[in-house]
Design a protein around this motif. Sequence first.
Motif, PDB file in Angstrom:
ATOM      1  N   LEU A   1      -8.452  -6.195   9.319  1.00  0.00           N
ATOM      2  CA  LEU A   1      -8.345  -5.673   8.121  1.00  0.00           C
ATOM      3  C   LEU A   1      -7.157  -5.578   7.472  1.00  0.00           C
ATOM      4  CD1 LEU A   1      -9.720  -4.474   5.318  1.00  0.00           C
ATOM      5  CD2 LEU A   1      -9.706  -2.185   6.448  1.00  0.00           C
ATOM      6  N   THR A   2      -6.473  -6.050   6.654  1.00  0.00           N
ATOM      7  CA  THR A   2      -5.449  -5.915   5.833  1.00  0.00           C
ATOM      8  C   THR A   2      -5.407  -5.304   4.350  1.00  0.00           C
ATOM      9  OG1 THR A   2      -4.265  -7.521   7.350  1.00  0.00           O
ATOM     10  CG2 THR A   2      -3.108  -6.707   5.366  1.00  0.00           C
ATOM     11  N   VAL A   3      -4.863  -4.204   4.196  1.00  0.00           N
ATOM     12  CA  VAL A   3      -5.112  -3.828   2.907  1.00  0.00           C
ATOM     13  C   VAL A   3      -3.683  -3.568   2.341  1.00  0.00           C
ATOM     14  CG1 VAL A   3      -5.870  -1.833   1.181  1.00  0.00           C
ATOM     15  CG2 VAL A   3      -6.993  -2.549   3.227  1.00  0.00           C
ATOM     16  N   ALA A   4      -3.238  -4.360   0.887  1.00  0.00           N
ATOM     17  CA  ALA A   4      -1.993  -4.179   0.618  1.00  0.00           C
ATOM     18  C   ALA A   4      -2.100  -3.299  -1.021  1.00  0.00           C
ATOM     19  CB  ALA A   4      -1.520  -5.767   0.070  1.00  0.00           C
ATOM     20  N   VAL A   5      -0.927  -2.540  -1.017  1.00  0.00           N
ATOM     21  CA  VAL A   5      -0.740  -1.706  -2.058  1.00  0.00           C
ATOM     22  C   VAL A   5       0.410  -1.903  -3.033  1.00  0.00           C
ATOM     23  CG1 VAL A   5      -0.745   0.541  -2.835  1.00  0.00           C
ATOM     24  CG2 VAL A   5      -2.262  -0.038  -0.942  1.00  0.00           C
ATOM     25  N   SER A   6       0.386  -2.321  -3.968  1.00  0.00           N
ATOM     26  CA  SER A   6       1.215  -2.399  -4.908  1.00  0.00           C
ATOM     27  C   SER A   6       1.538  -1.605  -6.403  1.00  0.00           C
ATOM     28  CB  SER A   6       1.795  -3.873  -5.269  1.00  0.00           C
ATOM     29  OG  SER A   6       2.364  -4.087  -6.252  1.00  0.00           O
ATOM     30  N   THR A   7       2.647  -1.099  -6.563  1.00  0.00           N
ATOM     31  CA  THR A   7       2.716  -0.622  -7.941  1.00  0.00           C
ATOM     32  C   THR A   7       3.514  -1.369  -8.869  1.00  0.00           C
ATOM     33  OG1 THR A   7       4.548   0.854  -7.202  1.00  0.00           O
ATOM     34  CG2 THR A   7       2.275   1.887  -6.782  1.00  0.00           C
ATOM     35  N   SER A   8       3.578  -2.722  -8.847  1.00  0.00           N
ATOM     36  CA  SER A   8       4.110  -3.626  -9.508  1.00  0.00           C
ATOM     37  C   SER A   8       5.836  -3.203  -9.915  1.00  0.00           C
ATOM     38  CB  SER A   8       3.664  -3.871 -10.859  1.00  0.00           C
ATOM     39  OG  SER A   8       2.241  -4.558 -10.449  1.00  0.00           O
ATOM     40  N   GLY A   9       6.051  -2.603  -8.936  1.00  0.00           N
ATOM     41  CA  GLY A   9       7.726  -2.197  -9.004  1.00  0.00           C
ATOM     42  C   GLY A   9       7.846  -0.570  -9.405  1.00  0.00           C
ATOM     43  N   ALA A  10       6.786   0.274  -9.755  1.00  0.00           N
ATOM     44  CA  ALA A  10       7.172   1.194 -10.388  1.00  0.00           C
ATOM     45  C   ALA A  10       7.632   2.287  -9.257  1.00  0.00           C
ATOM     46  CB  ALA A  10       5.730   1.904 -10.915  1.00  0.00           C
ATOM     47  N   GLY A  11       7.289   2.086  -8.059  1.00  0.00           N
ATOM     48  CA  GLY A  11       7.891   3.000  -7.084  1.00  0.00           C
ATOM     49  C   GLY A  11       7.368   2.826  -5.652  1.00  0.00           C
ATOM     50  N   PRO A  12       8.351   2.451  -4.825  1.00  0.00           N
ATOM     51  CA  PRO A  12       7.771   2.470  -3.355  1.00  0.00           C
ATOM     52  C   PRO A  12       7.103   3.688  -2.768  1.00  0.00           C
ATOM     53  CG  PRO A  12      10.144   1.460  -3.838  1.00  0.00           C
ATOM     54  CD  PRO A  12       9.572   2.395  -4.977  1.00  0.00           C
ATOM     55  N   SER A  13       7.729   4.841  -3.213  1.00  0.00           N
ATOM     56  CA  SER A  13       6.968   6.012  -2.725  1.00  0.00           C
ATOM     57  C   SER A  13       5.721   6.186  -3.205  1.00  0.00           C
ATOM     58  CB  SER A  13       7.944   7.184  -3.112  1.00  0.00           C
ATOM     59  OG  SER A  13       7.991   7.243  -4.467  1.00  0.00           O
ATOM     60  N   ALA A  14       5.356   6.134  -4.168  1.00  0.00           N
ATOM     61  CA  ALA A  14       4.144   5.994  -4.743  1.00  0.00           C
ATOM     62  C   ALA A  14       3.142   5.065  -4.057  1.00  0.00           C
ATOM     63  CB  ALA A  14       3.890   5.801  -6.324  1.00  0.00           C
ATOM     64  N   ALA A  15       3.662   3.865  -3.941  1.00  0.00           N
ATOM     65  CA  ALA A  15       2.815   2.859  -2.966  1.00  0.00           C
ATOM     66  C   ALA A  15       2.448   3.504  -1.732  1.00  0.00           C
ATOM     67  CB  ALA A  15       3.460   1.400  -2.964  1.00  0.00           C
ATOM     68  N   ALA A  16       3.509   3.961  -0.960  1.00  0.00           N
ATOM     69  CA  ALA A  16       3.387   4.655   0.237  1.00  0.00           C
ATOM     70  C   ALA A  16       2.584   5.674   0.343  1.00  0.00           C
ATOM     71  CB  ALA A  16       4.846   5.155   0.864  1.00  0.00           C
ATOM     72  N   LYS A  17       2.414   6.518  -0.843  1.00  0.00           N
ATOM     73  CA  LYS A  17       1.366   7.728  -0.635  1.00  0.00           C
ATOM     74  C   LYS A  17       0.076   7.089  -0.748  1.00  0.00           C
ATOM     75  CE  LYS A  17       2.887  11.335  -2.640  1.00  0.00           C
ATOM     76  NZ  LYS A  17       3.694  12.498  -3.584  1.00  0.00           N
ATOM     77  N   ILE A  18      -0.044   6.245  -1.727  1.00  0.00           N
ATOM     78  CA  ILE A  18      -1.309   5.727  -2.029  1.00  0.00           C
ATOM     79  C   ILE A  18      -2.002   4.932  -0.547  1.00  0.00           C
ATOM     80  CG2 ILE A  18      -2.785   3.871  -3.002  1.00  0.00           C
ATOM     81  CD1 ILE A  18      -0.803   4.536  -5.544  1.00  0.00           C
ATOM     82  N   THR A  19      -1.058   4.342   0.161  1.00  0.00           N
ATOM     83  CA  THR A  19      -1.456   3.684   1.547  1.00  0.00           C
ATOM     84  C   THR A  19      -1.819   4.584   2.473  1.00  0.00           C
ATOM     85  OG1 THR A  19       0.288   1.817   1.060  1.00  0.00           O
ATOM     86  CG2 THR A  19      -0.679   2.000   3.312  1.00  0.00           C
ATOM     87  N   GLU A  20      -1.379   5.812   2.338  1.00  0.00           N
ATOM     88  CA  GLU A  20      -1.428   6.995   3.202  1.00  0.00           C
ATOM     89  C   GLU A  20      -2.882   7.580   3.022  1.00  0.00           C
ATOM     90  OE1 GLU A  20       1.617  10.071   3.175  1.00  0.00           O
ATOM     91  OE2 GLU A  20       3.164   8.624   4.011  1.00  0.00           O
ATOM     92  N   GLN A  21      -3.201   7.654   1.602  1.00  0.00           N
ATOM     93  CA  GLN A  21      -4.467   8.232   1.306  1.00  0.00           C
ATOM     94  C   GLN A  21      -5.434   7.025   1.917  1.00  0.00           C
ATOM     95  OE1 GLN A  21      -3.809   8.419  -2.996  1.00  0.00           O
ATOM     96  NE2 GLN A  21      -2.916  10.531  -2.701  1.00  0.00           N
ATOM     97  N   LEU A  22      -5.378   5.873   1.647  1.00  0.00           N
ATOM     98  CA  LEU A  22      -6.433   4.958   2.018  1.00  0.00           C
ATOM     99  C   LEU A  22      -6.403   4.824   3.471  1.00  0.00           C
ATOM    100  CD1 LEU A  22      -5.174   1.856  -0.210  1.00  0.00           C
ATOM    101  CD2 LEU A  22      -7.496   3.062  -0.227  1.00  0.00           C
TER     102      LEU A  22
END
Length: 215
Positions: A123-144
């Motif tokens: 399983l590979t899950v990719a999370v992108s905020t379309s450049g809005a913020g790497p920290s937000a993407a990292a936090k969402i990834t942690e939640q997943l």
Amino acid sequence: MVKYFPIMLDLKDQRVVVIGGGAVAERKVGTLVEAGAVVVLVSPTLTGTLTALAEAGRLSWISRRYAPGDLTGAFLVYAATDEAAVNEAVAQEARSLGLPVNVASRAEAGSFITPGVLRRGRLTVAVSTSGAGPSAAAKITEQLADVLGEEYEPYLDFLHELRTEIKRREQSPEARGRLLRRLGNLDVLNEMRQGTFIEWSAEKITRWIASNREG
């Protein structure tokens, strides 16, 4: 807003050129090495981690500043220096060669961005905020990561094994389709989550296929 197209690339044995040897390059290179890419790193200096990878033969290091021509033969390019002008020059050369390029200092200057990634075996899950913020993407990834627990790795291995067996044994498209649909309805994931799952033997696989073959 740029609407990026998500895609999974097989980078095994593909030449990926990374310009830069700092913390940003280190983050990029770690995932590239894990994916089996042939990484070529161009930078006068490296972080300790990148130096260790170079000494271990996990990447090739060209110990100097970027120069035109460094991207020849690349499959992908990363401009990851701390100098915006150098990154822009790398991006310009990549575009002239028709190569996909990621620009760390200014995402819009490149042609692709790298998402946050969560892996659970197959399983590979990719999370992108379309450049809005790497920290937000990292936090969402942690939640997943809390939702998609470690049990997904053996679960997907189980599905892969049975799916392979079904396709190998069943010649009838109708029976094969019926078995694959029923495979998806098995409550194996919850059993693994609760620690009650017992690995299926070859005999149990045979019995399950035989009893679920018919409509």
